[in-house]
Design an enzyme around this catalytic site. Structure first.
Site, PDB file in Angstrom:
ATOM      1  CD1 TRP A  93      -7.127 -12.683   2.149  1.00 22.52           C
ATOM      2  CD2 TRP A  93      -8.413 -13.620   3.689  1.00 22.52           C
ATOM      3  NE1 TRP A  93      -6.729 -12.260   3.276  1.00 22.52           N
ATOM      4  CE2 TRP A  93      -7.401 -12.833   4.453  1.00 22.52           C
ATOM      5  CE3 TRP A  93      -9.172 -14.404   4.598  1.00 22.52           C
ATOM      6  CZ2 TRP A  93      -6.851 -12.959   5.591  1.00 22.52           C
ATOM      7  CZ3 TRP A  93      -8.848 -14.470   6.062  1.00 22.52           C
ATOM      8  CH2 TRP A  93      -7.648 -13.683   6.577  1.00 22.52           C
TER       9      TRP A  93
ATOM     10  CG  ASP B  94      -6.051  -1.232   4.147  1.00 15.46           C
ATOM     11  OD1 ASP B  94      -6.125  -2.251   4.465  1.00 15.46           O
ATOM     12  OD2 ASP B  94      -6.657  -0.133   5.016  1.00 15.46           O
TER      13      ASP B  94
ATOM     14  CD  GLU C  32      -5.267  -9.265   4.492  1.00 10.73           C
ATOM     15  OE1 GLU C  32      -5.372  -9.730   5.392  1.00 10.73           O
ATOM     16  OE2 GLU C  32      -4.674  -9.599   3.426  1.00 10.73           O
TER      17      GLU C  32
ATOM     18  CD  GLU D  46      -1.359 -10.003  12.997  1.00 12.68           C
ATOM     19  OE1 GLU D  46      -2.259  -9.853  13.788  1.00 12.68           O
ATOM     20  OE2 GLU D  46      -1.589  -9.944  11.783  1.00 12.68           O
TER      21      GLU D  46
END
Ligand code: BGC
Length: 393
Positions: free
Chosen positions: A134, A184, A187, A343
């Site tokens: 990740w 950030d 991501e 989202e």
């Protein structure tokens, strides 16, 4: 493209502000209660909040999402929920005390540290690293949760001592590494120092510097670092007359709103801030919805509900109540029939040709996203659409 970007349009209610009617008001209220219910249902006994229960790569707890979720729950009067999250954060940090001490010692000795060695952005519900690849090196959450904890302390007069061990580690960690480039809020872009990240670190350091329970010499150091962060950001913003997405750049990002609301690196009325918000509205607001940034291609680059909530929260703070109410209504209209907030929504897509590839990769857009519910809850409380306590305790 933008709506609400020109001064004469700013207080004109946008499409969807019919939430003021009695039926609309009932819906807004019901969605605030539903938001508390969804957040509680997705908080683990450990205190961790799932980012989203139905989206495989979001079945983790992020410090960033969690900070905003805990803050919303604290506002809603859900004290036990917020404190369970803070306790989880404190345990995550305390379990890594030796690693944090070693990282800080190496930094002081002038050793280079690889991005892979830093703490992660998300953890399992038990506070472990995910074990999956990740974009892990993100700093902002380590400041954001301190800000949320302090807001909770002030709001409810609650002590910080139960969470102090982890909070002090978090503060020392970000004081040491604040000026490292990192991923950030979204991501991405690990080679830059991001203004919204710096704002969250500032908010966290100012919070911890104000605690009597924190050792005096550390408080002084944290206050100094916070002042240095602010000077760095302001000096760079003066180049453009507004904040940039990252230091030295000129792009706009909707997360920049957080530099004022809530992190207060700038006052909401500061000219650098009002120019920043105007740029966000001009470039990133379309028919009431808010994009992350102009080059966004994730799920085609749709409009993010949590950013509608963030911008609405700013609007509410500067007294643009009509605009704030319109943003709340815009979010509410995007709830599923079951009262779940996604989202993002695929409206005014910036890169429509990229939507299908993400749907193939990870399935439909994450729904419900707890952070979307948190921002809805915060804005509805801020506007007095609902009053605390929300939901049963
Ligand atoms: C967002 C992050 C967020 C994560 C979990 C990502 O797509 O860019 O800001 O923390 O989802 O909600």
């Amino acid at each position: 493209m933008p709506v609400g970007s020109r001064p004469e349009q700013r207080s004109r209610p946008e499409q969807g502000s019919q939430g003021a009617s009695p039926a609309g008001a009932g819906r807004l209220l019901a969605l605030a209660h539903r938001s508390v219910q969804i957040i509680r249902a997705n908080q683990a006994p450990s205190g961790a909040y799932l980012a989203s229960p139905n989206f495989p790569v979001y079945r983790y707890s992020w410090l960033r999402d969690g900070a905003f979720i805990a803050d919303a729950m604290s506002r809603a009067g859900q004290i036990a929920s917020a404190e369970a999250f803070f306790a989880w954060c404190s345990r995550v940090l305390s379990a890594r005390e030796a690693r944090i001490d070693a990282l800080i010692a190496r930094q002081q000795a002038g050793e280079a540290i690889d991005a892979a060695e830093f703490l992660h952005a998300r953890y399992t519900l038990d506070g472990e690293e995910s074990g999956e690849e990740w974009t892990d090196f993100q700093l902002d959450g380590y400041g954001a949760w301190l800000w949320a904890l302090d807001a909770h302390r002030r709001r409810h007069g609650r002590p910080v001592e139960p969470f102090l061990a982890g909070a002090v580690l978090s503060a020392r960690y970000i004081a040491a590494f604040w000026d490292h480039p990192s991923y950030d809020w979204w991501e991405e872009h690990p080679d830059h120092r991001h203004t919204s990240t710096l704002a969250a670190l500032y908010g966290g350091l100012v919070a911890a510097a104000g605690w009597d329970a924190c050792p005096a010499n550390l408080r002084a150091e944290l206050a100094d670092v916070a002042a240095e962060i602010r000077r760095t950001v302001v000096a760079d913003a003066e180049r453009l007359g507004r904040l940039p997405k990252w230091l030295g750049g000129d792009a706009v990002d909707a997360s920049l709103v957080a530099a004022a609301t809530p992190f207060r690196l700038l006052a909401p009325e500061d000219p650098l801030m009002t120019a920043t918000v105007r740029a966000v509205e001009d470039e990133l607001v379309d028919d009431g919805g808010v994009h992350r940034y102009a080059d966004d291609t994730y799920y085609g680059g749709g409009e993010w509900l949590l950013l509608g909530g963030l911008l609405g929260w700013y609007d509410a703070e500067v007294g643009r109540t009509d605009d704030a109410r319109a943003r709340l209504a815009w979010i509410a209209e995007r709830a599923t029939p079951d009262g779940e907030l996604p989202e993002q929504v695929p409206e005014h897509l910036l890169a429509p040709e990229r939507l299908a590839e993400w749907e193939r990769r990870w399935g439909p857009v994450a729904t419900p996203l707890l952070w979307s519910h948190a921002m809805y809850l915060t804005l509805s409380l801020e506007l007095g659409v609902v009053n605390a306590p929300v939901g049963s305790r």
